[in-house]
Structures are given as C-alpha cells and as structure tokens.
Write an enzyme that holds these catalytic residues in place. Sequence first.
Site, short mmCIF file in Angstrom:
data_model
loop_
_atom_site.label_atom_id
_atom_site.label_comp_id
_atom_site.label_asym_id
_atom_site.label_seq_id
_atom_site.Cartn_x
_atom_site.Cartn_y
_atom_site.Cartn_z
CB SER A 195 -0.86 0.02 1.27
OG SER A 195 -1.49 1.27 1.43
CE1 TYR A 199 -4.21 -2.36 5.32
CE2 TYR A 199 -3.34 -0.17 4.91
CZ TYR A 199 -3.88 -1.34 4.44
OH TYR A 199 -4.09 -1.51 3.09
P1 NAD Z 1 -11.45 -6.15 0.15
O1 NAD Z 1 -12.12 -6.02 1.45
O2 NAD Z 1 -12.28 -6.32 -1.04
O3 NAD Z 1 -10.41 -7.34 0.18
C1 NAD Z 1 -9.73 -7.75 1.34
C2 NAD Z 1 -10.00 -9.23 1.50
O4 NAD Z 1 -9.17 -9.73 2.55
C3 NAD Z 1 -11.41 -9.57 1.90
O5 NAD Z 1 -12.26 -9.72 0.80
C4 NAD Z 1 -11.23 -10.88 2.66
O6 NAD Z 1 -11.57 -11.97 1.85
C5 NAD Z 1 -9.75 -10.94 2.94
N1 NAD Z 1 -9.49 -11.20 4.37
C6 NAD Z 1 -9.45 -10.31 5.38
N2 NAD Z 1 -9.22 -10.96 6.55
C7 NAD Z 1 -9.10 -12.28 6.24
C8 NAD Z 1 -8.86 -13.46 7.00
N3 NAD Z 1 -8.64 -13.40 8.33
N4 NAD Z 1 -8.83 -14.65 6.36
C9 NAD Z 1 -9.04 -14.73 5.02
N5 NAD Z 1 -9.26 -13.64 4.25
C10 NAD Z 1 -9.28 -12.44 4.85
O7 NAD Z 1 -10.51 -4.86 0.01
P2 NAD Z 1 -9.31 -4.49 -0.98
O8 NAD Z 1 -9.12 -3.04 -0.79
O9 NAD Z 1 -9.50 -5.05 -2.32
O10 NAD Z 1 -8.07 -5.19 -0.28
C11 NAD Z 1 -7.15 -6.00 -0.97
C12 NAD Z 1 -5.75 -5.61 -0.58
O11 NAD Z 1 -5.48 -4.30 -1.05
C13 NAD Z 1 -5.50 -5.58 0.93
O12 NAD Z 1 -4.24 -6.17 1.20
C14 NAD Z 1 -5.43 -4.09 1.23
O13 NAD Z 1 -4.65 -3.83 2.35
C15 NAD Z 1 -4.83 -3.58 -0.04
N6 NAD Z 1 -4.99 -2.14 -0.27
C16 NAD Z 1 -6.22 -1.60 -0.49
C17 NAD Z 1 -6.33 -0.25 -0.70
C18 NAD Z 1 -7.66 0.39 -0.95
O14 NAD Z 1 -7.74 1.63 -0.95
N7 NAD Z 1 -8.72 -0.34 -1.14
C19 NAD Z 1 -5.20 0.56 -0.70
C20 NAD Z 1 -3.96 -0.01 -0.48
C21 NAD Z 1 -3.87 -1.38 -0.27
#
Ligand code: NAD
Length: 297
Positions: A189, A202
């Site tokens: 991130s 985080y």
């Molecule tokens: P999202 O909520 O769609 O995806 C995150 C997923 O993590 C969930 O769908 C869930 O299935 C999984 N998860 C969480 N805890 C879990 C557990 N204990 N066991 C199994 N699965 C688990 O959101 P997203 O934003 O698509 O996140 C995906 C990645 O992107 C993450 O690593 C997040 O940190 C990163 N990210 C997101 C953003 C943003 O702005 N959305 C920015 C930077 C990084």
Amino acid sequence: MTTQANKSIVSADYPTPPFAEQPQPAPGLASKMIPVPDHGEKSYRGSGRLTGRKALITGGDSGIGRAVAIAYAREGADVAINYLPEEEPDAIEVIRLIEAEGRKAIAIPGDIRSEAFCQQLVKEAVEKLGGLDILVNNAGRQQFNESIRTLSTEDFDATFKTNVYAMFWITKAAVDHLPRGASIINTSSVQAYNPSDILLDYAQTKASIVAFTKSLAKQLGKEGIRVNAIAPGPYWTPLQSSGGQPQEKVMQFGASAPLGRPGQPVEIAPLYVTMASQESSFSSGQVWCSDGGTGTL
Ligand code: NAD
Ligand code: MG
C-alpha cells in the site's frame, strides 16, 4: 466547446466523491457498496497473456483480489480464491465469472490467521489446480484507530496475522510447488511509505510486505521465481467502508488524489497481470504503485 484534448478515451466514467455514508461490519461485501465497485465484470478484456497458468489469490472475493481473479481468468488462467466464509455471496459471483471464461474456478473459504489453514489452503489449491505458478497474497485487514492509547494488542495482532504472518505462511507452503517462471505478487500500500495517523498497525504491516518482497526476491531469483509488490492508493473496496476509514473519509474517498476520485478495482488489475506474465521476466523485487497521481512512489 469539446476539443480533442478533453474528449474521454476511458471506457467508463468512474464515480467521484462525495459518496453516501455506508457502514458495514468487517469484512464487508462488495455487493452492498454504493456505488458497487467495477471489478471488470463487464469491462476487462483479456488477450491470452496468462494462458494455461494456475493462480491462487487470497481475498479473491471482492475488491482488488476479485478484479485480479476476473482478469487472470480472461487472460487464460485457472484460478483458486480464498476468502472468509461470511463473504460467500461475493465469492459465488467471482466463481461464476471465472467459469464463464471456461477456466477452472476453485473456492477455498477459511481464515488465514491460522497457520494450519494456510497450509491446507495451498495444498488444496495445488491439488485442485494441478499445480501452482502464480501466488497473489492480497487479503488484508484494515481497521482505523485514532490513538496508540486505544489500539489493543488483539487488534494489532489480528492485523499482523492477516497481513504479515499469513503471507509468510502461505508463501512458505507454496514455494516448493512453484516452478521456474512462477510469480509471487504481494499487495502492499502507499501506507508503507506515507502512513496515516489512524492506521498505525496497518501501515506497519504494509511496510513489512515491502521488505518481505525485496528480501524474498533476492532468495528466489536463482530459482527463476519473481517476487513483486503492488502499492495501491485509494481504491473503492469494502475494506474502506467496513472500518478501514471513518465514514466522513469514506464519503470523500479519493478526493485528494490528483485524479480527484478513488480507483476502481479493475483499474489496478493490469499491474497484477503484467507482474504475473512472463513478459515481465526480468522484473523482480519491485513495488509498483497505482494511486491516482501523487507521484510519491
Ligand atoms: P477487500 O475487502 O475487497 O479485500 C480484502 C479481503 O481480505 C477480503 O475480501 C477478505 O476476503 C480478505 N481477508 C481479510 N481478513 C481475512 C482473514 N482473516 N482470512 C481470510 N481472508 C481475509 O478490500 P481491498 O481493498 O481489495 O483489499 C485487498 C488488498 O489491497 C489488501 O491487502 C489491502 O490492504 C490492499 N490495499 C487496499 C487499498 C484500498 O484503498 N482499497 C489501498 C492499499 C492497499
Ligand atoms: Mg471481501
């Protein structure tokens, strides 16, 4: 007057803030978001860049992981996804979309905070896919907390277990199955480099992912296995609206990006395709950023 310079060449007009207040309990469902994110369901077009490949994607039910799952299937890969059992409604949609491409779709629900489950996850993915050559460690936990005084050990631990330990456990279980040419992609991130005050736990996990990626790339280079990280900026996913940010910030999500809006998950899928593809066979140990234009990374 419309000039050549301001005519749109993008395939969709992506939503801009302000957004509605929309709290959900974590982990949240993409289907309940307003507007529902664009994961490429209708818009992503493949061109055979991952033909015959076999991928495991954690957090593949929603958000960035779902967009990657759809893109990989449309590029010709068989795909296994992991997610939490309560996310089954989102996951079912992804499984149907992968199958609609004529690719194998494997659903493996379970909580990756358990090492035993992580080992089982990889075993099942390898057995059902008939091998593994792309691993996307993408699942993540983000729960904002205003102060170190209120951030509990339980929360700190849950964030590290999900974002750091699980990546280690899953990768460790997978590495002996990965052939030369395989690719590991970890979702970091912009928080790794520019941490918010309210994401103390985080942000540290996302920095750990960068160091893990760079170190492992050096270990596995001789085996012909590449390891890269992707650093998203603000992307419109349930992570944010289910406790990742306070609702006031969700309502203005993406407003401070130079492009003036959050990214939609489909907009980052091409980076994951490129990093998985053999076309990028000399790129490893890097962090690839998509944040709507800050130029920070
Ligand atoms: P999202 O909520 O769609 O995806 C995150 C997923 O993590 C969930 O769908 C869930 O299935 C999984 N998860 C969480 N805890 C879990 C557990 N204990 N066991 C199994 N699965 C688990 O959101 P997203 O934003 O698509 O996140 C995906 C990645 O992107 C993450 O690593 C997040 O940190 C990163 N990210 C997101 C953003 C943003 O702005 N959305 C920015 C930077 C990084
Ligand atoms: Mg989800």
